[in-house]
Design an enzyme around this catalytic site. Structure first.
Site, PDB file in Angstrom:
ATOM      1  N   HIS A  34       0.849  -1.194   0.000  1.00 17.47           N
ATOM      2  CA  HIS A  34       0.000   0.000   0.000  1.00 17.47           C
ATOM      3  C   HIS A  34       0.880   1.238   0.000  1.00 17.47           C
ATOM      4  O   HIS A  34       0.633   2.183  -0.726  1.00 17.47           O
ATOM      5  CB  HIS A  34      -0.944  -0.004   1.189  1.00 17.47           C
ATOM      6  CG  HIS A  34      -1.969   1.084   1.131  1.00 17.47           C
ATOM      7  ND1 HIS A  34      -3.049   1.128   1.955  1.00 17.47           N
ATOM      8  CD2 HIS A  34      -2.086   2.181   0.354  1.00 17.47           C
ATOM      9  CE1 HIS A  34      -3.785   2.189   1.679  1.00 17.47           C
ATOM     10  NE2 HIS A  34      -3.207   2.860   0.719  1.00 17.47           N
ATOM     11  N   GLU A  84       0.543   8.256  -3.514  1.00 21.88           N
ATOM     12  CA  GLU A  84       1.390   7.793  -2.413  1.00 21.88           C
ATOM     13  C   GLU A  84       2.653   8.639  -2.289  1.00 21.88           C
ATOM     14  O   GLU A  84       3.083   8.977  -1.185  1.00 21.88           O
ATOM     15  CB  GLU A  84       1.748   6.312  -2.590  1.00 21.88           C
ATOM     16  CG  GLU A  84       0.603   5.370  -2.311  1.00 21.88           C
ATOM     17  CD  GLU A  84       0.112   5.433  -0.876  1.00 21.88           C
ATOM     18  OE1 GLU A  84       0.924   5.284   0.063  1.00 21.88           O
ATOM     19  OE2 GLU A  84      -1.096   5.634  -0.671  1.00 21.88           O
ATOM     20  N   HIS A  88       2.840  10.755   1.012  1.00 18.55           N
ATOM     21  CA  HIS A  88       3.766  10.167   1.981  1.00 18.55           C
ATOM     22  C   HIS A  88       5.235  10.357   1.595  1.00 18.55           C
ATOM     23  O   HIS A  88       6.059  10.657   2.455  1.00 18.55           O
ATOM     24  CB  HIS A  88       3.465   8.679   2.165  1.00 18.55           C
ATOM     25  CG  HIS A  88       2.072   8.407   2.605  1.00 18.55           C
ATOM     26  ND1 HIS A  88       1.608   8.728   3.860  1.00 18.55           N
ATOM     27  CD2 HIS A  88       1.021   7.862   1.950  1.00 18.55           C
ATOM     28  CE1 HIS A  88       0.332   8.380   3.970  1.00 18.55           C
ATOM     29  NE2 HIS A  88      -0.053   7.860   2.821  1.00 18.55           N
TER      30      HIS A  88
END
Length: 142
Positions: A34, A84, A88
Site C-alpha cells: 500500500h 502515495e 507520503h
C-alpha cells in the site's frame, strides 16, 4: 506561540519518528504494497509535506515490479503511485529521490516477505499489516 513551539519540538525529535510499511492482504492470501508511510506515532503522521513532482519516467526500470506488487484495485496504478508519493513520499525524514522512495519500498517489501513479517503484523479486521521501520530503514523489533 507555545503550541507552535511544542509541535515544532515534537516533530524535530527523531526518537518519535519511524515508518510503516503498509501491506494489504489480497483475496489470494498474498500481500501487496500500500505504501511506505512516515509516522510521528502510531496514529500521527505527516502528509503532503512539500511540493513534489511525480514523474513516472523516473520509475521506468521499476515498473514491472511495481505493477506486480504495488498496484491499485481501484484506479490506474500511475495515479495510485502519484498519490502515495505526494502524500507520503514528500514527508520522508531523509532526503531521497522519487526513484529511491519506490526502490526502498520495494526492497523493504521483499525483505519483509522473506522474514515472514506480513503474517506477524497482519490485522484481520483491516486486511492490512503495518510493519514498523526505523529511520535507517531497518525493521523494528524483529
Amino acid at each position: 506561540m507555545f503550541v507552535f513551539d511544542y509541535f515544532k519540538s515534537f516533530f524535530q525529535n527523531t526518537s518519535n519518528k519511524f515508518y510503516y510499511l503498509s501491506l494489504i492482504k489480497e483475496e489470494d492470501n498474498t500481500f501487496s504494497i500500500h505504501g511506505l508511510w512516515p509516522q510521528y506515532s502510531d496514529n500521527s503522521y505527516p502528509t503532503f509535506c512539500k511540493p513534489v513532482n511525480f514523474d513516472i519516467q523516473q520509475l521506468q526500470d521499476l515498473l514491472p515490479e511495481l505493477n506486480k506488487v504495488w498496484y491499485s484495485n481501484r484506479n490506474d496504478n500511475d495515479d495510485f503511485w502519484k498519490h502515495e508519493y505526494e502524500k507520503h513520499g514528500s514527508c520522508v525524514f531523509t532526503q531521497i529521490t522519487e526513484k529511491e522512495y519506490f526502490e526502498k519500498t520495494l526492497q523493504l517489501y521483499s525483505q519483509a516477505l522473506s522474514l515472514g513479517l506480513p503474517d506477524k503484523y497482519y490485522n484481520k479486521n483491516t486486511k492490512k499489516c503495518l510493519i514498523p521501520i526505523d529511520l535507517n530503514f531497518k525493521f523494528i523489533n524483529n
